[in-house]
Enzyme design. Sequence first.
Site, PDB file in Angstrom:
ATOM      1  N   GLY A   1     -29.062   2.881 -53.528  1.00 27.18           N
ATOM      2  CA  GLY A   1     -28.979   3.557 -52.242  1.00 27.18           C
ATOM      3  C   GLY A   1     -29.261   5.045 -52.282  1.00 27.18           C
TER       4      GLY A   1
ATOM      5  N   GLY B   1     -31.372  -1.964 -52.671  1.00 31.54           N
ATOM      6  CA  GLY B   1     -31.565  -1.351 -53.980  1.00 31.54           C
ATOM      7  C   GLY B   1     -30.633  -0.174 -54.189  1.00 31.54           C
TER       8      GLY B   1
ATOM      9  N   ARG C   1     -17.868   6.634 -51.160  1.00 32.56           N
ATOM     10  CA  ARG C   1     -19.330   6.707 -51.293  1.00 32.56           C
ATOM     11  C   ARG C   1     -19.990   5.925 -50.144  1.00 32.56           C
ATOM     12  NH1 ARG C   1     -23.609   2.671 -51.944  1.00 32.56           N
ATOM     13  NH2 ARG C   1     -25.288   3.617 -53.135  1.00 32.56           N
ATOM     14  N   VAL C   2     -21.017   6.504 -49.561  1.00 35.34           N
ATOM     15  CA  VAL C   2     -21.781   5.827 -48.513  1.00 35.34           C
ATOM     16  C   VAL C   2     -23.212   5.643 -49.012  1.00 35.34           C
ATOM     17  CG1 VAL C   2     -22.706   6.025 -46.167  1.00 35.34           C
ATOM     18  CG2 VAL C   2     -20.354   6.766 -46.664  1.00 35.34           C
ATOM     19  N   GLY C   3     -23.733   4.440 -48.844  1.00 38.04           N
ATOM     20  CA  GLY C   3     -25.088   4.156 -49.309  1.00 38.04           C
ATOM     21  C   GLY C   3     -26.104   4.138 -48.186  1.00 38.04           C
ATOM     22  N   ASP C   4     -27.319   3.753 -48.546  1.00 39.00           N
ATOM     23  CA  ASP C   4     -28.437   3.785 -47.596  1.00 39.00           C
ATOM     24  C   ASP C   4     -28.283   2.819 -46.433  1.00 39.00           C
ATOM     25  OD1 ASP C   4     -28.844   1.861 -49.869  1.00 39.00           O
ATOM     26  OD2 ASP C   4     -30.438   1.176 -48.530  1.00 39.00           O
TER      27      ASP C   4
ATOM     28  N   THR D   1     -26.983  -7.190 -51.073  1.00 38.88           N
ATOM     29  CA  THR D   1     -27.159  -6.497 -49.793  1.00 38.88           C
ATOM     30  C   THR D   1     -28.043  -7.399 -48.938  1.00 38.88           C
ATOM     31  OG1 THR D   1     -26.965  -4.272 -50.697  1.00 38.88           O
ATOM     32  CG2 THR D   1     -28.321  -4.510 -48.708  1.00 38.88           C
TER      33      THR D   1
HETATM   34  N1  GLY Z   1     -28.444  -0.472 -51.159  1.00 39.21           N
HETATM   35  C1  GLY Z   1     -27.054  -0.603 -50.996  1.00 39.21           C
HETATM   36  C2  GLY Z   1     -26.319   0.550 -51.474  1.00 39.21           C
HETATM   37  O1  GLY Z   1     -26.816   1.350 -52.264  1.00 39.21           O
HETATM   38  O2  GLY Z   1     -25.197   0.691 -51.073  1.00 39.21           O
END
Ligand code: GLY
Length: 330
Positions: free
Chosen positions: A239, A237, A214-217, A186
Amino acid sequence: MTRRSVIPALVAHGGAGPAVPADERPERKRAMLEAVRRGADILKDGGDALDVVVATIIALEDHPLFNAGTGSLLTIDGSVEMDASLMLAGDRSDSGETAGGAGRISAGAVAAVGRVRNPILLARAVMENTRHVLMVGQGAERLARRAGVPMCSNEDLITERARERWRRLRDSVQLGIPHAPFGHGTVGAVAIDARGAIAAATSTGGVPGKIAGRVGDSAIIGAGTFADLSGAASATGYGEAIILAGLCREAVRSLTGAPPATAARRAVTDLLGAANAEGGIIMVDRRGRIGFAHNAAMQVGVYESGAGIRHLWPDPVAIVKSAAKSSRRT
Ligand code: GLY
């Protein structure tokens, strides 16, 4: 805006996770230095913090070793779904105003997008060309075409390295055997320019083995990316833990009582540590002071006027390990 004298600065990260294989380290270092150089050149020319973080992220998205843009990790189905976001606090030099935002902060983000070479440009288009903050799906793709964001096929984004990692993960899931953790890459950047505008940006292909959708941080303002007039942060990290902690917003809020190095360390030890999650954060404050902290391997590139450009593989802060500790990170 009130003009005050600030020292421009830029910090970038290349993702937190397991130790980077020795044979990848020189190229990752070279790529990070080149990305920071691109951003630093804009800062030295008196450019905007937003342009600085976008240029830095584009360089890392275009590099196949990082998990963003070209080289993104794949979903468990083998598809590409990328998240990106950016946020600006302060005024742009060209317009004197930020676009599409409330007062002097504005933001744009995209989630689970494909077919764009640089998701950070699409996040910027959301901020500058719409009244919205977060876009997904066909609407985001239509915006990309309308805004002239360079398009490509998803095949163009999939490297042989990413496909091979996906095969190994899929096989280990099917056989019910644990796989070696991977997931570095990332990418994130934070900057402050000479006028005091502050920006943060983050881009990712997500975590290994993620379910499609799925959507991350990295798509969530306040979680993976945040900026206000006191400072900016970009996270990397696991997410889900970063979202639950609202990590970047919390870290920036704590700048009122602590310098960025302390705020970053507290965010990692108190918030990520409490969730037994691995990750890291980079920060800059309104005075141009920088900070970063992480509890897994993370590379950092820094530009500070006076000190020039540096690359670091800083030692991670210790985390208390528990049986429930997550092995997911990127
Ligand atoms: N930190 C990136 C994710 O979890 O998608």
